[in-house]
Design a protein around this motif. Structure first.
Motif, PDB file in Angstrom:
ATOM      1  N   MET A 164      -5.498  13.643   1.819  1.00  0.00           N
ATOM      2  CA  MET A 164      -4.816  12.409   1.438  1.00  0.00           C
ATOM      3  C   MET A 164      -3.887  11.935   2.555  1.00  0.00           C
ATOM      4  O   MET A 164      -3.821  10.734   2.850  1.00  0.00           O
ATOM      5  N   ALA A 165      -3.171  12.873   3.174  1.00  0.00           N
ATOM      6  CA  ALA A 165      -2.270  12.504   4.265  1.00  0.00           C
ATOM      7  C   ALA A 165      -3.048  11.893   5.427  1.00  0.00           C
ATOM      8  O   ALA A 165      -2.638  10.887   6.014  1.00  0.00           O
ATOM      9  N   TRP A 170      -4.235   7.159   8.600  1.00  0.00           N
ATOM     10  CA  TRP A 170      -5.235   6.332   9.278  1.00  0.00           C
ATOM     11  C   TRP A 170      -5.055   4.853   8.952  1.00  0.00           C
ATOM     12  O   TRP A 170      -5.361   3.995   9.787  1.00  0.00           O
ATOM     13  N   ARG A 171      -4.541   4.557   7.769  1.00  0.00           N
ATOM     14  CA  ARG A 171      -4.359   3.159   7.346  1.00  0.00           C
ATOM     15  C   ARG A 171      -2.932   2.672   7.580  1.00  0.00           C
ATOM     16  O   ARG A 171      -2.510   1.677   6.979  1.00  0.00           O
ATOM     17  N   SER A 172      -2.193   3.339   8.430  1.00  0.00           N
ATOM     18  CA  SER A 172      -0.776   3.010   8.616  1.00  0.00           C
ATOM     19  C   SER A 172      -0.442   2.793  10.086  1.00  0.00           C
ATOM     20  O   SER A 172      -1.289   2.932  10.974  1.00  0.00           O
ATOM     21  N   LEU A 177       0.182  10.263  14.370  1.00  0.00           N
ATOM     22  CA  LEU A 177       0.330  11.580  13.744  1.00  0.00           C
ATOM     23  C   LEU A 177      -1.007  12.258  13.438  1.00  0.00           C
ATOM     24  O   LEU A 177      -1.036  13.438  13.106  1.00  0.00           O
ATOM     25  N   LEU A 178      -2.098  11.506  13.546  1.00  0.00           N
ATOM     26  CA  LEU A 178      -3.399  12.068  13.179  1.00  0.00           C
ATOM     27  C   LEU A 178      -3.764  13.331  13.966  1.00  0.00           C
ATOM     28  O   LEU A 178      -4.273  14.295  13.377  1.00  0.00           O
ATOM     29  N   HIS A 244       5.100   2.312   5.956  1.00  0.00           N
ATOM     30  CA  HIS A 244       4.350   2.048   7.189  1.00  0.00           C
ATOM     31  C   HIS A 244       2.887   1.680   6.956  1.00  0.00           C
ATOM     32  O   HIS A 244       2.117   1.685   7.918  1.00  0.00           O
ATOM     33  N   LEU A 245       2.517   1.382   5.737  1.00  0.00           N
ATOM     34  CA  LEU A 245       1.119   1.062   5.454  1.00  0.00           C
ATOM     35  C   LEU A 245       0.747  -0.291   6.039  1.00  0.00           C
ATOM     36  O   LEU A 245       1.532  -1.248   5.994  1.00  0.00           O
ATOM     37  N   ILE A 246      -0.452  -0.393   6.613  1.00  0.00           N
ATOM     38  CA  ILE A 246      -0.966  -1.652   7.119  1.00  0.00           C
ATOM     39  C   ILE A 246      -1.862  -2.273   6.056  1.00  0.00           C
ATOM     40  O   ILE A 246      -2.885  -1.701   5.690  1.00  0.00           O
ATOM     41  N   VAL A 247      -1.477  -3.429   5.544  1.00  0.00           N
ATOM     42  CA  VAL A 247      -2.266  -4.104   4.502  1.00  0.00           C
ATOM     43  C   VAL A 247      -2.562  -5.534   4.910  1.00  0.00           C
ATOM     44  O   VAL A 247      -1.950  -6.081   5.810  1.00  0.00           O
TER      45      VAL A 247
END
Length: 247
Positions: A164-165, A170-172, A177-178, A244-247
Motif C-alpha cells: 500500500m505504501a 507512486w501516486r504522490s 521514497l520509492l 502529498h497525493l497528486i490528483v
C-alpha cells in the motif's frame, strides 16, 4: 471511529476484490494447470526414495511477496479504474479509507493463506496414500505447516502495508521514497530465509522445520518488530495520502 461506517467500507473493499478474483478466468486456468502438473509430478516421483513431501512447503516462500501485490492492488485499482476522484471525495477521513483497504487486504491474505496451506496438505495426503506411506508422514507435515502458517500470518500485515505504501508513494509528490521502499522489500521481504538463517545455521536435509526446539523469544521480537514496521508504513501511507497525493 463509527464501526458501522467502517464495516460498510470494509465490506465494499472486500467484495470488490473477491468479485474481481472470481472474474479472472486466467487466474483459475493457471491454478488448474499448476495443480494438474503437481498431481502428475507427485504421482510419478512421489514414491521414490529421497523424495520429501515436506519440501512442498517451500511454495509458501512466495506468499509474503504475493501479499505485497494484494496491498498494492487495493490502492492502485482506484487509479486504474479512474475512480480515485470519487474515492477521495467520500465523506470519510483518509485514515478510515486506507484502513478499510488495509483490513480487507489482510482478511483476503489470511483466507488465501489458509487455502494455500489446505491445498498443500491435500497434496501431501494424496502422495502419501497413493504411494502407501501412511498418515505418519502427513502428521509430520502438519507440524511443519503450522510453523509456516504462524510466520506467514505474522508477515502478512507488514507485506500488505509495504504494498500500500508503494502504491500511494507512486501516486504522490514523494516518489523519491520509492527506492527506499524497494530496499526494505529486498531486505525484509523473505522473512522465512531470515528466520531459517537464525534458527538453523547448519542446514538439515531431513526437515524443513523453522524451529527445531520451540520458538526462540528473539523470533517473537522479530515478528513484533514487523508489526511495528507495518504500523509505521501504514502511517506513512496515510500522511502522504493527506498531504502529498497528486490528483
Amino acid at each position: 471511529m463509527n464501526i458501522g461506517t467502517f464495516a460498510h467500507l470494509f465490506k465494499h473493499e472486500f467484495r470488490m476484490d473477491i468479485r474481481r478474483m472470481y472474474a479472472r478466468t486466467w487466474f483459475w486456468a493457471y491454478a488448474a494447470v499448476i495443480l494438474a502438473v503437481l498431481l502428475v509430478a507427485l504421482g510419478v516421483w512421489g514414491g521414490r526414495s529421497g523424495f520429501n513431501p515436506q519440501y512442498l512447503i517451500y511454495f509458501m516462500y512466495a506468499f509474503p511477496f504475493f501479499m505485497i501485490g494484494v496491498g498494492h492492488r487495493a490502492l492502485n485499482r482506484e487509479w486504474s479504474d479512474q475512480t480515485y476522484g470519487w474515492w477521495l471525495t467520500l465523506p470519510y477521513s483518509r485514515f478510515r479509507l486506507l484502513l478499510a483497504k488495509f483490513a480487507a487486504s489482510l482478511v483476503q491474505g489470511m483466507i488465501l493463506g489458509v487455502i494455500a496451506f489446505g491445498v498443500l496438505l491435500v497434496l501431501v495426503l494424496y502422495t502419501s496414500l497413493l504411494h502407501g506411506k501412511g498418515l505418519g508422514e502427513v502428521a509430520d507435515f502438519v507440524q511443519i505447516e503450522l510453523q509456516y502458517m504462524l510466520v506467514t500470518a505474522a508477515a502478512v500485515p507488514f507485506m500488505t502495508a509495504l504494498g500500500m505504501a508503494a502504491a500511494i508513494i507512486w501516486r504522490s509528490k514523494a516518489k523519491g521514497l520509492l527506492p527506499l521502499i524497494w530496499i526494505v522489500f529486498g531486505t525484509l521481504g523473505n522473512i522465512f530465509n531470515w528466520i531459517n538463517l537464525y534458527t538453523r545455521p547448519e542446514k538439515s536435509e531431513s526437515t524443513v522445520l523453522l524451529f527445531q526446539h520451540g520458538i526462540p523469544p528473539e523470533v517473537w521480537a522479530i515478528l513484533a518488530g514487523m508489526w511495528l514496521l507495518a504500523g509505521g508504513l501504514f502511517a506513512v501511507a496515510v500522511y502522504i495520502c493527506k498531504k502529498h497525493l497528486i490528483v
